[in-house]
Design an enzyme around this catalytic site. Structure first.
Site, mmCIF file in Angstrom:
data_model
loop_
_atom_site.group_PDB
_atom_site.id
_atom_site.type_symbol
_atom_site.label_atom_id
_atom_site.label_comp_id
_atom_site.label_asym_id
_atom_site.label_seq_id
_atom_site.Cartn_x
_atom_site.Cartn_y
_atom_site.Cartn_z
ATOM 1 N N HIS A 54 0.847 -1.193 0.000
ATOM 2 C CA HIS A 54 0.000 0.000 0.000
ATOM 3 C C HIS A 54 0.884 1.244 0.000
ATOM 4 O O HIS A 54 1.998 1.244 0.546
ATOM 5 C CB HIS A 54 -0.908 0.013 1.228
ATOM 6 C CG HIS A 54 -1.955 -1.043 1.206
ATOM 7 N ND1 HIS A 54 -3.086 -0.980 1.984
ATOM 8 C CD2 HIS A 54 -2.059 -2.215 0.501
ATOM 9 C CE1 HIS A 54 -3.846 -2.048 1.760
ATOM 10 N NE2 HIS A 54 -3.224 -2.812 0.874
ATOM 11 N N GLU A 56 0.858 3.951 1.692
ATOM 12 C CA GLU A 56 1.280 4.412 3.010
ATOM 13 C C GLU A 56 2.459 3.590 3.546
ATOM 14 O O GLU A 56 3.425 4.142 4.069
ATOM 15 C CB GLU A 56 0.133 4.319 4.031
ATOM 16 C CG GLU A 56 -1.095 5.112 3.669
ATOM 17 C CD GLU A 56 -2.144 4.282 2.947
ATOM 18 O OE1 GLU A 56 -1.809 3.600 1.941
ATOM 19 O OE2 GLU A 56 -3.308 4.312 3.379
ATOM 20 N N CYS A 84 -6.377 2.052 5.462
ATOM 21 C CA CYS A 84 -6.997 0.820 5.944
ATOM 22 C C CYS A 84 -6.446 0.525 7.344
ATOM 23 O O CYS A 84 -5.556 1.218 7.844
ATOM 24 C CB CYS A 84 -6.696 -0.335 4.986
ATOM 25 S SG CYS A 84 -4.966 -0.862 4.990
ATOM 26 N N CYS A 87 -2.606 -0.050 7.402
ATOM 27 C CA CYS A 87 -1.836 1.186 7.247
ATOM 28 C C CYS A 87 -1.986 2.092 8.463
ATOM 29 O O CYS A 87 -1.018 2.734 8.890
ATOM 30 C CB CYS A 87 -2.252 1.900 5.970
ATOM 31 S SG CYS A 87 -1.788 0.977 4.483
#
Length: 150
Positions: A54, A56, A84, A87
């Site tokens: 991801h 992040e 999410c 993260c």
């Protein structure tokens, strides 16, 4: 509110680059205490077949490497979509001061919906959270991406 747009615009550019690679268009930038972008990333899950890829997570890893520390004290993160739960937990572990995000994620969000990681009593570090920054543009990127795939 302070002028967060340049940093969110940089995150949106990372999201566009991710989309061009066929990745879900989410971008993130980490900004240090001096107000400089020290790392930037877009989603990179599909290419390397990495479910943790991801934006992040990648941006946090890069920033930690640059700062030579597992804690990103004094740093903020700007991300185009609400983080999410995975993260959000990484943000807490990294001790990031503030989270700025564009669009809410009603299906997979971990900050304002879903798990609400920063509200859990077991979460030791709780950053300030600001949502809705360039929300329309961030949400449109995602809508356009998924519309092309249908």
């Amino acid at each position: 509110m302070i002028d967060d747009f340049p940093f969110m615009r940089a995150a949106l550019e990372e999201a566009r680059l991710a989309s061009a690679r066929g990745e879900v268009p989410i971008g993130a930038v980490v900004v240090n205490a001096r107000g400089r972008i020290i790392s930037a990333a877009g989603n990179n899950v599909i290419g390397p077949k990495d479910p943790t890829g991801h934006a992040e997570i990648i941006a946090i890893r890069k920033a930690a490497d640059i700062m030579d520390s597992e804690r990103l004290d004094g740093c903020d993160i700007y991300v185009t979509l609400e983080p999410c739960a995975m993260c959000a937990q990484a943000i807490a572990f990294a001790r990031i001061n503030r989270v700025y995000f564009g669009a809410e994620d009603p299906k997979g969000g971990g900050v304002t919906v879903g798990a609400r990681i920063f509200e859990q009593p077991t979460t030791h570090h709780k950053p300030e959270v600001y949502g809705g920054i360039l929300e329309v543009e961030a949400a449109q990127l995602l809508r356009d991406f998924f519309k092309q795939r249908r």
